[in-house]
Scaffold this motif. Structure first.
Motif, PDB file in Angstrom:
ATOM      1  N   ALA A  23       0.834  -1.208   0.000  1.00 22.59           N
ATOM      2  CA  ALA A  23       0.000   0.000   0.000  1.00 22.59           C
ATOM      3  C   ALA A  23       0.865   1.253   0.000  1.00 22.59           C
ATOM      4  N   ILE A  24       1.925   1.256   0.803  1.00 21.33           N
ATOM      5  CA  ILE A  24       2.831   2.409   0.835  1.00 21.33           C
ATOM      6  C   ILE A  24       3.520   2.594  -0.513  1.00 21.33           C
ATOM      7  N   PHE A  25       3.946   1.484  -1.109  1.00 16.62           N
ATOM      8  CA  PHE A  25       4.606   1.540  -2.419  1.00 16.62           C
ATOM      9  C   PHE A  25       3.677   2.132  -3.478  1.00 16.62           C
ATOM     10  N   LEU A  26       2.388   1.765  -3.437  1.00 22.74           N
ATOM     11  CA  LEU A  26       1.435   2.253  -4.429  1.00 22.74           C
ATOM     12  C   LEU A  26       1.020   3.701  -4.168  1.00 22.74           C
ATOM     13  N   LEU A  27       0.925   4.075  -2.892  1.00 21.44           N
ATOM     14  CA  LEU A  27       0.434   5.403  -2.545  1.00 21.44           C
ATOM     15  C   LEU A  27       1.538   6.457  -2.487  1.00 21.44           C
ATOM     16  N   PHE A  28       2.788   6.032  -2.383  1.00 20.62           N
ATOM     17  CA  PHE A  28       3.879   6.992  -2.217  1.00 20.62           C
ATOM     18  C   PHE A  28       3.959   7.990  -3.373  1.00 20.62           C
ATOM     19  N   PRO A  29       3.868   7.564  -4.643  1.00 20.38           N
ATOM     20  CA  PRO A  29       3.892   8.567  -5.730  1.00 20.38           C
ATOM     21  C   PRO A  29       2.747   9.578  -5.624  1.00 20.38           C
ATOM     22  N   VAL A  30       1.563   9.108  -5.187  1.00 17.54           N
ATOM     23  CA  VAL A  30       0.425  10.016  -5.035  1.00 17.54           C
ATOM     24  C   VAL A  30       0.700  11.013  -3.917  1.00 17.54           C
ATOM     25  N   ILE A  31       1.252  10.522  -2.802  1.00 15.10           N
ATOM     26  CA  ILE A  31       1.558  11.400  -1.671  1.00 15.10           C
ATOM     27  C   ILE A  31       2.590  12.449  -2.064  1.00 15.10           C
ATOM     28  N   VAL A  32       3.620  12.036  -2.778  1.00 13.10           N
ATOM     29  CA  VAL A  32       4.654  12.973  -3.212  1.00 13.10           C
ATOM     30  C   VAL A  32       4.076  14.021  -4.161  1.00 13.10           C
ATOM     31  N   THR A  33       3.241  13.567  -5.106  1.00 12.53           N
ATOM     32  CA  THR A  33       2.640  14.494  -6.070  1.00 12.53           C
ATOM     33  C   THR A  33       1.763  15.530  -5.375  1.00 12.53           C
ATOM     34  N   VAL A  34       0.940  15.075  -4.430  1.00 11.02           N
ATOM     35  CA  VAL A  34       0.065  15.996  -3.696  1.00 11.02           C
ATOM     36  C   VAL A  34       0.892  16.995  -2.890  1.00 11.02           C
ATOM     37  N   SER A  35       1.939  16.506  -2.228  1.00 10.69           N
ATOM     38  CA  SER A  35       2.779  17.409  -1.434  1.00 10.69           C
ATOM     39  C   SER A  35       3.490  18.431  -2.317  1.00 10.69           C
ATOM     40  N   MET A  36       3.926  18.011  -3.500  1.00 10.06           N
ATOM     41  CA  MET A  36       4.582  18.934  -4.426  1.00 10.06           C
ATOM     42  C   MET A  36       3.617  19.994  -4.931  1.00 10.06           C
ATOM     43  N   ALA A  37       2.339  19.613  -5.112  1.00  8.37           N
ATOM     44  CA  ALA A  37       1.357  20.580  -5.598  1.00  8.37           C
ATOM     45  C   ALA A  37       1.116  21.692  -4.590  1.00  8.37           C
ATOM     46  N   PHE A  38       1.334  21.408  -3.299  1.00 13.27           N
ATOM     47  CA  PHE A  38       1.130  22.411  -2.245  1.00 13.27           C
ATOM     48  C   PHE A  38       2.463  22.952  -1.716  1.00 13.27           C
ATOM     49  N   ASP A  39       3.540  22.715  -2.424  1.00 11.47           N
ATOM     50  CA  ASP A  39       4.860  23.173  -1.999  1.00 11.47           C
ATOM     51  C   ASP A  39       4.934  24.698  -2.054  1.00 11.47           C
ATOM     52  N   GLY A  40       5.390  25.301  -0.965  1.00 10.23           N
ATOM     53  CA  GLY A  40       5.480  26.750  -0.905  1.00 10.23           C
ATOM     54  C   GLY A  40       6.732  27.322  -1.532  1.00 10.23           C
ATOM     55  N   ARG A  41       7.670  26.498  -1.934  1.00  8.57           N
ATOM     56  CA  ARG A  41       8.904  26.997  -2.544  1.00  8.57           C
ATOM     57  C   ARG A  41       8.684  27.348  -4.011  1.00  8.57           C
ATOM     58  N   ASP A  42       9.585  28.123  -4.556  1.00  7.09           N
ATOM     59  CA  ASP A  42       9.506  28.530  -5.963  1.00  7.09           C
ATOM     60  C   ASP A  42      10.248  27.570  -6.879  1.00  7.09           C
ATOM     61  N   PHE A  43      10.711  26.478  -6.341  1.00  2.00           N
ATOM     62  CA  PHE A  43      11.465  25.512  -7.132  1.00  2.00           C
ATOM     63  C   PHE A  43      11.138  24.115  -6.622  1.00  2.00           C
ATOM     64  N   MET A  44      11.529  23.121  -7.390  1.00  2.76           N
ATOM     65  CA  MET A  44      11.306  21.733  -7.019  1.00  2.76           C
ATOM     66  C   MET A  44      12.456  21.279  -6.129  1.00  2.76           C
ATOM     67  N   GLY A  45      12.161  21.148  -4.824  1.00  4.00           N
ATOM     68  CA  GLY A  45      13.195  20.799  -3.855  1.00  4.00           C
ATOM     69  C   GLY A  45      13.000  19.425  -3.272  1.00  4.00           C
ATOM     70  N   THR A  46      13.600  19.222  -2.122  1.00  3.57           N
ATOM     71  CA  THR A  46      13.558  17.923  -1.457  1.00  3.57           C
ATOM     72  C   THR A  46      12.187  17.677  -0.844  1.00  3.57           C
ATOM     73  N   PHE A  47      11.916  16.430  -0.583  1.00  2.00           N
ATOM     74  CA  PHE A  47      10.662  16.003   0.049  1.00  2.00           C
ATOM     75  C   PHE A  47      10.942  15.676   1.518  1.00  2.00           C
ATOM     76  N   PRO A  48      10.064  16.077   2.448  1.00  4.06           N
ATOM     77  CA  PRO A  48       8.822  16.834   2.257  1.00  4.06           C
ATOM     78  C   PRO A  48       9.083  18.327   2.175  1.00  4.06           C
ATOM     79  N   PRO A  49       8.117  19.099   1.637  1.00  6.41           N
ATOM     80  CA  PRO A  49       8.307  20.554   1.518  1.00  6.41           C
ATOM     81  C   PRO A  49       8.274  21.216   2.891  1.00  6.41           C
ATOM     82  N   PRO A  50       9.095  22.248   3.102  1.00  5.17           N
ATOM     83  CA  PRO A  50       9.131  22.921   4.403  1.00  5.17           C
ATOM     84  C   PRO A  50       7.917  23.792   4.669  1.00  5.17           C
ATOM     85  N   SER A  51       7.217  24.234   3.613  1.00  5.79           N
ATOM     86  CA  SER A  51       6.041  25.080   3.779  1.00  5.79           C
ATOM     87  C   SER A  51       5.013  24.742   2.707  1.00  5.79           C
ATOM     88  N   LEU A  52       3.765  25.104   2.983  1.00  2.00           N
ATOM     89  CA  LEU A  52       2.671  24.783   2.076  1.00  2.00           C
ATOM     90  C   LEU A  52       2.071  26.063   1.513  1.00  2.00           C
TER      91      LEU A  52
END
Length: 275
Positions: A23-52
């Motif tokens: 389940a974690i293996f299947l959901l991890f790409p979705v979790i990363v994508t969702v977190s990136m969509a709410f990333d407060g940085r102006d660039f694509m950085g490390t996971f998880p994002p420091p701000s939303l």
């Protein structure tokens, strides 16, 4: 040595660990994508994002190129689901009334597009429409999506029709109903789970298709997945993640509506009506 009870407990624990890891293996790409969509940085950085932040969604809705692609994809998916369901249900009814040998051959012919790679279908249609330039771009996309969506609707509708007891229709006919009334009051309601599942598959395929659509779009009419691929080549930013979350949201909303209207577990889990 372990006792039988301890061995069973250990085996059960191992199964739970495997299920959790899967389940974690299947959901991890979705979790990363969702977190990136709410990333407060102006660039694509490390996971998880420091701000939303919601700024990537603001940019998505302000981006006329991507928004136009989303509108085209949504309209195309609705048209594909509607036409594929209507045609697929009609074909499934005809197939269900054929002799067994002819039924198998016809079903194989209708399902054959599923074994052909989408790139091959897209390239073949590109050559065809280059020779016979008679349709606008949207109609070409609709025709292409119907080719692959129809096998889903035919198969799911056929499954729904297979579980219906023929004596129900015969009883309706014996009570004075004609063939049209029997179909719309008996057959169609009992097969609605399979028909609705086929419509869901057709809609989902049309919304996310890239392999076929990329051969048939032009500068004025294009789908959101094709627009995302183009954006990745020219300007790689997190607007793409926001668009992906939007697509997931549309699919999730569709599944919720489907579950409320038909019942997702009954349609997907059972597949057929059982008497």
């Amino acid at each position: 040595m372990l006792s039988k009870r301890n061995a069973d407990a250990l085996l059960g624990t191992c199964v739970k660990v495997i299920i959790a890891a899967t389940a974690i293996f299947l959901l991890f790409p979705v979790i990363v994508t969702v977190s990136m969509a709410f990333d407060g940085r102006d660039f694509m950085g490390t996971f998880p994002p420091p701000s939303l932040s919601m700024k990537w969604f603001d940019r998505l809705f302000d981006d006329a190129y991507l928004w136009s692609g989303f509108q085209t994809s949504l309209l195309l998916a609705v048209a594909t689901a509607f036409l594929a369901t209507a045609i697929g249900t009609s074909a499934a009814v005809a197939i269900s009334r054929m002799p067994p040998r002819l039924r198998d051959v016809t079903t194989t012919i209708f399902l054959s597009p599923l074994v052909i790679p989408g790139v091959i279908i897209g390239f073949a249609l590109l050559i065809f429409f280059s020779v016979f330039d008679v349709l606008p771009t949207f109609a070409r996309l609709l025709a292409a999506h119907l080719i692959v969506a129809l096998p889903y609707t035919i198969r799911m509708s056929f499954i729904g029709l297979t579980g219906i007891n023929e004596t129900l229709g015969e009883a309706a006919l014996s009570l004075g109903a004609n063939a049209r009334q029997t179909f719309f009051t008996i057959t169609l309601p009992l097969a609605k789970s399979g028909i609705s599942a086929g419509a869901i598959f057709a809609f989902a395929f049309s919304m996310e298709d890239v392999a076929i659509s990329i051969f048939l779009v032009d500068y004025n009419t294009y789908t959101l997945p094709v627009a995302l691929v183009s954006s990745m080549r020219s300007n790689m930013d997190l607007t793409i993640a926001a668009a992906s979350v939007l697509l997931m949201g549309v699919t999730l909303a569709l599944l919720i509506v489907f579950d409320r209207v038909v019942g997702l577990e009954r349609a997907v889990g059972q597949g057929t009506y059982r008497v």
